[in-house]
Design a protein around this motif. Structure first.
Motif, mmCIF file in Angstrom:
data_model
loop_
_atom_site.group_PDB
_atom_site.id
_atom_site.type_symbol
_atom_site.label_atom_id
_atom_site.label_comp_id
_atom_site.label_asym_id
_atom_site.label_seq_id
_atom_site.Cartn_x
_atom_site.Cartn_y
_atom_site.Cartn_z
ATOM 1 N N ALA A 221 0.830 -1.206 0.000
ATOM 2 C CA ALA A 221 0.000 0.000 0.000
ATOM 3 C C ALA A 221 0.866 1.259 0.000
ATOM 4 C CB ALA A 221 -0.931 0.001 1.204
ATOM 5 N N ALA A 222 1.985 1.206 0.714
ATOM 6 C CA ALA A 222 2.861 2.368 0.821
ATOM 7 C C ALA A 222 3.522 2.735 -0.511
ATOM 8 C CB ALA A 222 3.936 2.117 1.878
ATOM 9 N N LEU A 223 3.512 1.800 -1.460
ATOM 10 C CA LEU A 223 4.076 2.092 -2.780
ATOM 11 C C LEU A 223 3.205 3.053 -3.578
ATOM 12 C CD1 LEU A 223 5.136 -1.509 -3.916
ATOM 13 C CD2 LEU A 223 6.641 0.306 -3.064
ATOM 14 N N ILE A 224 1.913 3.126 -3.246
ATOM 15 C CA ILE A 224 0.950 3.918 -4.026
ATOM 16 C C ILE A 224 0.604 5.184 -3.248
ATOM 17 C CG2 ILE A 224 -1.281 3.915 -5.197
ATOM 18 C CD1 ILE A 224 -1.181 0.856 -5.129
ATOM 19 N N PRO A 225 0.968 6.354 -3.749
ATOM 20 C CA PRO A 225 0.678 7.590 -3.018
ATOM 21 C C PRO A 225 -0.808 7.732 -2.702
ATOM 22 C CG PRO A 225 2.174 8.024 -4.842
ATOM 23 C CD PRO A 225 1.714 6.609 -4.998
ATOM 24 N N GLY A 226 -1.102 8.031 -1.434
ATOM 25 C CA GLY A 226 -2.482 8.254 -1.020
ATOM 26 C C GLY A 226 -3.266 7.006 -0.686
ATOM 27 N N ALA A 227 -2.684 5.816 -0.858
ATOM 28 C CA ALA A 227 -3.406 4.574 -0.558
ATOM 29 C C ALA A 227 -3.714 4.479 0.930
ATOM 30 C CB ALA A 227 -2.593 3.365 -0.999
ATOM 31 N N THR A 228 -4.850 3.899 1.256
ATOM 32 C CA THR A 228 -5.225 3.680 2.645
ATOM 33 C C THR A 228 -5.093 2.198 2.977
ATOM 34 O OG1 THR A 228 -7.556 3.497 2.029
ATOM 35 C CG2 THR A 228 -6.767 5.655 2.731
ATOM 36 N N PHE A 229 -4.869 1.918 4.266
ATOM 37 C CA PHE A 229 -4.617 0.548 4.709
ATOM 38 C C PHE A 229 -5.469 0.246 5.932
ATOM 39 C CE2 PHE A 229 -2.131 -2.126 7.700
ATOM 40 C CZ PHE A 229 -2.158 -3.324 6.984
ATOM 41 N N HIS A 230 -6.122 -0.932 5.912
ATOM 42 C CA HIS A 230 -6.968 -1.350 7.028
ATOM 43 C C HIS A 230 -6.691 -2.807 7.364
ATOM 44 C CE1 HIS A 230 -9.730 2.174 7.075
ATOM 45 N NE2 HIS A 230 -9.416 2.223 5.796
ATOM 46 N N ILE A 231 -6.806 -3.136 8.638
ATOM 47 C CA ILE A 231 -6.705 -4.511 9.102
ATOM 48 C C ILE A 231 -8.068 -4.963 9.621
ATOM 49 C CG2 ILE A 231 -5.708 -6.028 10.867
ATOM 50 C CD1 ILE A 231 -3.166 -4.396 10.733
ATOM 51 N N VAL A 232 -8.489 -6.167 9.241
ATOM 52 C CA VAL A 232 -9.692 -6.771 9.794
ATOM 53 C C VAL A 232 -9.244 -7.689 10.930
ATOM 54 C CG1 VAL A 232 -11.750 -8.131 9.340
ATOM 55 C CG2 VAL A 232 -10.791 -6.702 7.518
ATOM 56 N N PRO A 233 -9.498 -7.303 12.180
ATOM 57 C CA PRO A 233 -8.987 -8.088 13.313
ATOM 58 C C PRO A 233 -9.588 -9.491 13.356
ATOM 59 C CG PRO A 233 -9.723 -5.912 14.031
ATOM 60 C CD PRO A 233 -10.214 -6.105 12.620
ATOM 61 N N GLY A 234 -8.777 -10.429 13.841
ATOM 62 C CA GLY A 234 -9.257 -11.789 14.052
ATOM 63 C C GLY A 234 -9.514 -12.570 12.791
ATOM 64 N N THR A 235 -8.867 -12.169 11.687
ATOM 65 C CA THR A 235 -9.069 -12.875 10.419
ATOM 66 C C THR A 235 -7.721 -13.233 9.801
ATOM 67 O OG1 THR A 235 -9.118 -10.878 9.024
ATOM 68 C CG2 THR A 235 -11.205 -11.609 9.998
ATOM 69 N N GLY A 236 -7.772 -14.208 8.897
ATOM 70 C CA GLY A 236 -6.594 -14.650 8.195
ATOM 71 C C GLY A 236 -6.543 -14.125 6.775
ATOM 72 N N HIS A 237 -6.347 -15.043 5.839
ATOM 73 C CA HIS A 237 -6.118 -14.683 4.438
ATOM 74 C C HIS A 237 -7.404 -14.332 3.693
ATOM 75 C CE1 HIS A 237 -3.580 -14.418 0.956
ATOM 76 N NE2 HIS A 237 -4.157 -15.416 0.306
ATOM 77 N N LEU A 238 -8.549 -14.758 4.216
ATOM 78 C CA LEU A 238 -9.825 -14.515 3.533
ATOM 79 C C LEU A 238 -10.792 -13.763 4.457
ATOM 80 C CD1 LEU A 238 -10.355 -18.054 1.895
ATOM 81 C CD2 LEU A 238 -9.057 -16.103 0.990
ATOM 82 N N PRO A 239 -10.509 -12.525 4.799
ATOM 83 C CA PRO A 239 -11.384 -11.791 5.718
ATOM 84 C C PRO A 239 -12.789 -11.557 5.179
ATOM 85 C CG PRO A 239 -9.730 -10.324 4.773
ATOM 86 C CD PRO A 239 -9.342 -11.719 4.401
ATOM 87 N N CYS A 240 -12.943 -11.574 3.865
ATOM 88 C CA CYS A 240 -14.281 -11.422 3.282
ATOM 89 C C CYS A 240 -15.165 -12.621 3.610
ATOM 90 C CB CYS A 240 -14.195 -11.228 1.774
ATOM 91 S SG CYS A 240 -13.269 -12.509 0.902
ATOM 92 N N VAL A 241 -14.550 -13.740 3.975
ATOM 93 C CA VAL A 241 -15.277 -14.940 4.391
ATOM 94 C C VAL A 241 -15.463 -14.961 5.904
ATOM 95 C CG1 VAL A 241 -15.190 -17.468 4.514
ATOM 96 C CG2 VAL A 241 -14.467 -16.291 2.417
ATOM 97 N N GLU A 242 -14.382 -14.695 6.622
ATOM 98 C CA GLU A 242 -14.410 -14.814 8.079
ATOM 99 C C GLU A 242 -15.250 -13.726 8.751
ATOM 100 O OE1 GLU A 242 -10.678 -16.377 10.152
ATOM 101 O OE2 GLU A 242 -9.887 -15.378 8.375
ATOM 102 N N ASN A 243 -15.154 -12.502 8.242
ATOM 103 C CA ASN A 243 -15.914 -11.394 8.831
ATOM 104 C C ASN A 243 -16.408 -10.483 7.722
ATOM 105 O OD1 ASN A 243 -17.004 -9.306 10.342
ATOM 106 N ND2 ASN A 243 -15.357 -9.313 11.857
ATOM 107 N N PRO A 244 -17.415 -10.926 6.965
ATOM 108 C CA PRO A 244 -17.883 -10.132 5.829
ATOM 109 C C PRO A 244 -18.439 -8.774 6.241
ATOM 110 C CG PRO A 244 -19.340 -11.999 6.230
ATOM 111 C CD PRO A 244 -18.126 -12.217 7.062
ATOM 112 N N THR A 245 -19.025 -8.679 7.438
ATOM 113 C CA THR A 245 -19.573 -7.393 7.886
ATOM 114 C C THR A 245 -18.466 -6.362 8.054
ATOM 115 O OG1 THR A 245 -21.413 -8.500 8.993
ATOM 116 C CG2 THR A 245 -20.925 -6.251 9.680
ATOM 117 N N ALA A 246 -17.391 -6.754 8.717
ATOM 118 C CA ALA A 246 -16.268 -5.833 8.903
ATOM 119 C C ALA A 246 -15.601 -5.507 7.568
ATOM 120 C CB ALA A 246 -15.256 -6.436 9.873
#
Length: 261
Positions: A221-246
């Motif tokens: 993310a830091a390679l792209i100027p202005g990019a934002t970065f977020h972590i989904v807590p308590g998830t692994g490689h597929l956060p869209c599966v583990e915590n789709p709401t977050a």
């Protein structure tokens, strides 16, 4: 079911949402198909058009070459040109994120914004991917399935009955398609090209991801100027599966903010 005809055969895809709406294309991870996005899709804005597909050699798509990231980028470009009449949001997870970076670099006219989920400009090493290939060639996907589940999911999710469904998705992936994608990953390095990108970008990571650790995603993310970065807590490689709401709570505002740029 819908298919885009490619030189090597059929690329399976699905389109949901208004035909005249801004389009979002999703590219899946290694060993998964377009059902990866089923948990999160109903939680995203209903005013957008969602395009999902099985990369070649996965799901219902035919395997062509698939041993270079450019093979997969060519498929995505063809899909965008066929199904979208304006630049798209490109959401890519793992190898899907490398596909997203490649398409955005090669065809900036087709991509309005990128979402790089659980991915990096470079994933793994030649040696690590070769070891994975040898394990699958020698023993099949069943042999590596449990180790992959540990990289994909946090312990809490691995205790759920539905883990078996994701394990089945992995082991039922055609071995030739999986191996081809591993070969593509072993060679893919978008570091320089991604550093040259100038477009809205969002990066998402899971804090227990064993395949693309959060710090690796953040560095990309830091390679792209202005990019934002977020972590989904308590998830692994597929956060869209583990915590789709977050996951949707991070993705939806980004889509809304740039839908009419």
């Amino acid at each position: 079911m819908q298919a885009l005809t490619r030189p090597y055969g059929a690329l399976h895809c699905r389109v949901d949402g208004p035909s005249d709406a801004p389009a979002v294309i999703f590219a899946n991870s290694l060993g998964t198909d377009l059902r990866l996005w089923d948990p999160v899709l109903p939680l995203l804005p209903h005013t957008l058009r969602y395009i999902r597909y099985d990369k070649q050699g996965h799901g219902l798509s035919t395997l062509g070459g698939g041993t270079d990231i450019s093979d997969h980028a060519d498929d995505a470009i063809a899909l965008i040109e066929s199904l979208a009449d304006k630049p798209v949001f490109f959401v890519g997870l793992s190898i899907g994120g490398l596909i997203a970076q490649t398409v955005a670099s090669r065809r900036p006219d087709l991509v309005r914004a990128v979402v790089l989920s659980n991915t990096a400009a470079r994933l793994g090493t030649v040696e690590s991917w070769q070891a994975r290939i040898e394990a699958v060639v020698g023993h099949g996907l069943e042999h590596i399935a449990d180790a992959v589940m540990e990289r994909w999911f946090a312990p809490a999710f691995r205790a759920k009955p539905e883990l078996a469904l994701w394990r089945n998705m992995l082991t039922r992936t055609p071995a030739a398609g999986y191996i081809a994608a591993c070969r593509a990953l072993s060679k893919a390095d978008q570091s320089a090209a991604t550093a040259a990108l100038r477009l809205p970008a969002l990066a998402i990571a899971g804090d227990t991801d064993g395949a693309s650790p959060a710090e690796l995603v953040e560095a990309t993310a830091a390679l792209i100027p202005g990019a934002t970065f977020h972590i989904v807590p308590g998830t692994g490689h597929l956060p869209c599966v583990e915590n789709p709401t977050a996951y949707a709570a991070i993705l939806s505002p980004f889509l809304k903010a740039h839908a009419h740029d």
